[in-house]
Design a protein around this motif. Sequence first.
Motif, PDB file in Angstrom:
ATOM      1  N   VAL A  50       0.863  -1.178   0.000  1.00 52.89           N
ATOM      2  CA  VAL A  50       0.000   0.000   0.000  1.00 52.89           C
ATOM      3  C   VAL A  50       0.902   1.231   0.000  1.00 52.89           C
ATOM      4  N   ALA A  51       0.710   2.089  -0.989  1.00 54.57           N
ATOM      5  CA  ALA A  51       1.548   3.278  -1.145  1.00 54.57           C
ATOM      6  C   ALA A  51       0.697   4.528  -0.955  1.00 54.57           C
ATOM      7  N   PHE A  52       1.334   5.680  -0.955  1.00 55.50           N
ATOM      8  CA  PHE A  52       0.577   6.927  -0.859  1.00 55.50           C
ATOM      9  C   PHE A  52       1.322   8.044  -1.578  1.00 55.50           C
ATOM     10  N   ASP A  53       0.539   8.981  -2.116  1.00 56.01           N
ATOM     11  CA  ASP A  53       1.057  10.196  -2.746  1.00 56.01           C
ATOM     12  C   ASP A  53       0.504  11.392  -1.989  1.00 56.01           C
ATOM     13  N   GLU A  54       1.347  12.359  -1.732  1.00 53.29           N
ATOM     14  CA  GLU A  54       0.866  13.600  -1.131  1.00 53.29           C
ATOM     15  C   GLU A  54       0.377  14.529  -2.233  1.00 53.29           C
ATOM     16  N   LEU A  55      -0.775  15.141  -2.012  1.00 51.57           N
ATOM     17  CA  LEU A  55      -1.357  16.050  -3.002  1.00 51.57           C
ATOM     18  C   LEU A  55      -0.962  17.481  -2.641  1.00 51.57           C
ATOM     19  N   PRO A  56      -0.155  18.130  -3.484  1.00 52.16           N
ATOM     20  CA  PRO A  56       0.325  19.485  -3.181  1.00 52.16           C
ATOM     21  C   PRO A  56      -0.822  20.471  -2.992  1.00 52.16           C
ATOM     22  N   ASN A  57      -0.734  21.273  -1.943  1.00 51.08           N
ATOM     23  CA  ASN A  57      -1.675  22.358  -1.677  1.00 51.08           C
ATOM     24  C   ASN A  57      -3.111  21.899  -1.412  1.00 51.08           C
ATOM     25  N   GLN A  58      -3.306  20.601  -1.178  1.00 51.25           N
ATOM     26  CA  GLN A  58      -4.661  20.105  -0.949  1.00 51.25           C
ATOM     27  C   GLN A  58      -4.891  19.598   0.464  1.00 51.25           C
ATOM     28  N   ASP A  59      -3.831  19.531   1.276  1.00 48.59           N
ATOM     29  CA  ASP A  59      -3.945  19.020   2.640  1.00 48.59           C
ATOM     30  C   ASP A  59      -4.612  17.651   2.632  1.00 48.59           C
ATOM     31  N   MET A  60      -4.184  16.828   1.654  1.00 47.04           N
ATOM     32  CA  MET A  60      -4.810  15.546   1.425  1.00 47.04           C
ATOM     33  C   MET A  60      -3.767  14.551   0.926  1.00 47.04           C
ATOM     34  N   VAL A  61      -4.011  13.261   1.190  1.00 45.72           N
ATOM     35  CA  VAL A  61      -3.092  12.200   0.772  1.00 45.72           C
ATOM     36  C   VAL A  61      -3.881  11.149   0.005  1.00 45.72           C
ATOM     37  N   ASN A  62      -3.332  10.675  -1.097  1.00 45.61           N
ATOM     38  CA  ASN A  62      -3.947   9.619  -1.890  1.00 45.61           C
ATOM     39  C   ASN A  62      -3.291   8.294  -1.522  1.00 45.61           C
ATOM     40  N   VAL A  63      -4.052   7.417  -0.864  1.00 43.85           N
ATOM     41  CA  VAL A  63      -3.565   6.091  -0.465  1.00 43.85           C
ATOM     42  C   VAL A  63      -4.061   5.083  -1.495  1.00 43.85           C
ATOM     43  N   TYR A  64      -3.177   4.217  -1.997  1.00 43.71           N
ATOM     44  CA  TYR A  64      -3.574   3.317  -3.083  1.00 43.71           C
ATOM     45  C   TYR A  64      -2.700   2.069  -3.119  1.00 43.71           C
ATOM     46  N   ILE A  65      -3.151   1.102  -3.907  1.00 43.14           N
ATOM     47  CA  ILE A  65      -2.402  -0.140  -4.104  1.00 43.14           C
ATOM     48  C   ILE A  65      -1.827  -0.131  -5.518  1.00 43.14           C
ATOM     49  N   PRO A  66      -0.534   0.029  -5.657  1.00 44.01           N
ATOM     50  CA  PRO A  66       0.070  -0.051  -6.996  1.00 44.01           C
ATOM     51  C   PRO A  66       0.182  -1.515  -7.433  1.00 44.01           C
ATOM     52  N   TYR A  67       0.405  -1.702  -8.724  1.00 48.27           N
ATOM     53  CA  TYR A  67       0.638  -3.063  -9.233  1.00 48.27           C
ATOM     54  C   TYR A  67       2.091  -3.424  -8.925  1.00 48.27           C
ATOM     55  N   THR A  68       2.287  -4.198  -7.859  1.00 44.17           N
ATOM     56  CA  THR A  68       3.637  -4.498  -7.380  1.00 44.17           C
ATOM     57  C   THR A  68       4.452  -5.255  -8.420  1.00 44.17           C
ATOM     58  N   ASN A  69       3.803  -6.165  -9.149  1.00 47.67           N
ATOM     59  CA  ASN A  69       4.557  -6.932 -10.158  1.00 47.67           C
ATOM     60  C   ASN A  69       5.079  -6.024 -11.271  1.00 47.67           C
ATOM     61  N   ILE A  70       4.319  -4.983 -11.597  1.00 47.51           N
ATOM     62  CA  ILE A  70       4.776  -4.022 -12.599  1.00 47.51           C
ATOM     63  C   ILE A  70       5.965  -3.231 -12.060  1.00 47.51           C
ATOM     64  N   ASN A  71       5.839  -2.745 -10.832  1.00 51.36           N
ATOM     65  CA  ASN A  71       6.929  -1.979 -10.233  1.00 51.36           C
ATOM     66  C   ASN A  71       8.215  -2.800 -10.137  1.00 51.36           C
ATOM     67  N   ASN A  72       8.094  -4.064  -9.747  1.00 55.69           N
ATOM     68  CA  ASN A  72       9.281  -4.913  -9.627  1.00 55.69           C
ATOM     69  C   ASN A  72       9.961  -5.110 -10.980  1.00 55.69           C
ATOM     70  N   TYR A  73       9.150  -5.309 -12.005  1.00 58.30           N
ATOM     71  CA  TYR A  73       9.712  -5.508 -13.351  1.00 58.30           C
ATOM     72  C   TYR A  73      10.397  -4.241 -13.858  1.00 58.30           C
ATOM     73  N   ILE A  74       9.750  -3.102 -13.676  1.00 50.66           N
ATOM     74  CA  ILE A  74      10.348  -1.839 -14.134  1.00 50.66           C
ATOM     75  C   ILE A  74      11.644  -1.554 -13.378  1.00 50.66           C
ATOM     76  N   PHE A  75      11.672  -1.852 -12.095  1.00 58.39           N
ATOM     77  CA  PHE A  75      12.901  -1.641 -11.322  1.00 58.39           C
ATOM     78  C   PHE A  75      14.020  -2.556 -11.823  1.00 58.39           C
ATOM     79  N   ASP A  76      13.688  -3.811 -12.101  1.00 57.70           N
ATOM     80  CA  ASP A  76      14.699  -4.737 -12.624  1.00 57.70           C
ATOM     81  C   ASP A  76      15.224  -4.279 -13.978  1.00 57.70           C
ATOM     82  N   LEU A  77      14.353  -3.649 -14.763  1.00 54.78           N
ATOM     83  CA  LEU A  77      14.719  -3.254 -16.122  1.00 54.78           C
ATOM     84  C   LEU A  77      15.469  -1.930 -16.157  1.00 54.78           C
TER      85      LEU A  77
END
Length: 277
Positions: A117-144
Amino acid sequence: MTEKITDIAQPKEHNTYRKLSIQVSLNGLSFCVLDTITNKILAFEKVTFNTPSTPYLMLKELKSKLNQHGDIGNNFSEVAVIHKNNMFGLVPRPLFNKEELPNYLKFNAKIMANDLVAFDELPNQDMVNVYIPYTNINNYIFDLFGEFEFKHSGTVLISTLMSQNRTTSEPTCYVQVSGKEMEMMVVSDKKLLFYNQFEYKTKEDFLYFLLFSLEQLQMDLEKVQLKLFGAVEEGDPIFALCYQYIKNVSVFVPNNPAFPLEELENESIDFSILSSL
């Protein structure tokens, strides 16, 4: 299974000054290559799945596309990945605790034990976007490619549109339209009131999600500005149906001074992927 719009093949000059942006979703993939010296888009490719895919098959398709181009390698100075899915939640910053990330999503997303579970901070919105990224995609892109940046598509859309909405205080509803999905965002008095994604099959489904959301926000259909963009034009069935119920409807052209409209010959380039470059 897929529809190819343009080819990602690109010239080899300035290889170390190119940025690759990839958007991944269960409905398709998008790739965009930017020359960071000339600030020109070198290539774009979009793959649309006829039926919703799975993370495993999505990764398989991504590998296939990248393997088709032998010069991909590490010839990018920057790589960004945008995860587009409905497994997210917007959390007010005063209520946010990074130790409690799964708890923000457990009521509206199915969380597996091995999900990141990851999160992005939203600039100037006093809000955070919490989400589930596609871990298999992230792992592949990091390896590449090694180290890279990833965000949720909602973060990109909200941040970009909010920066363009600073001059108006009237209630405005933005909807990015694609063949199967709609991303909806409502702003009033320069504040974000609502953001969500919906999958639809018919124009009536589209209208239902739109009107129901506006009703819950108690928006006056005589006053709210509806701005449609993406895969929509004036006179399209979706545009015409919306116009029957909402007085102020227009096709919105997002302002992106980095990429003049005359340079964007392919109108199918997703706004989120452009905004991440």
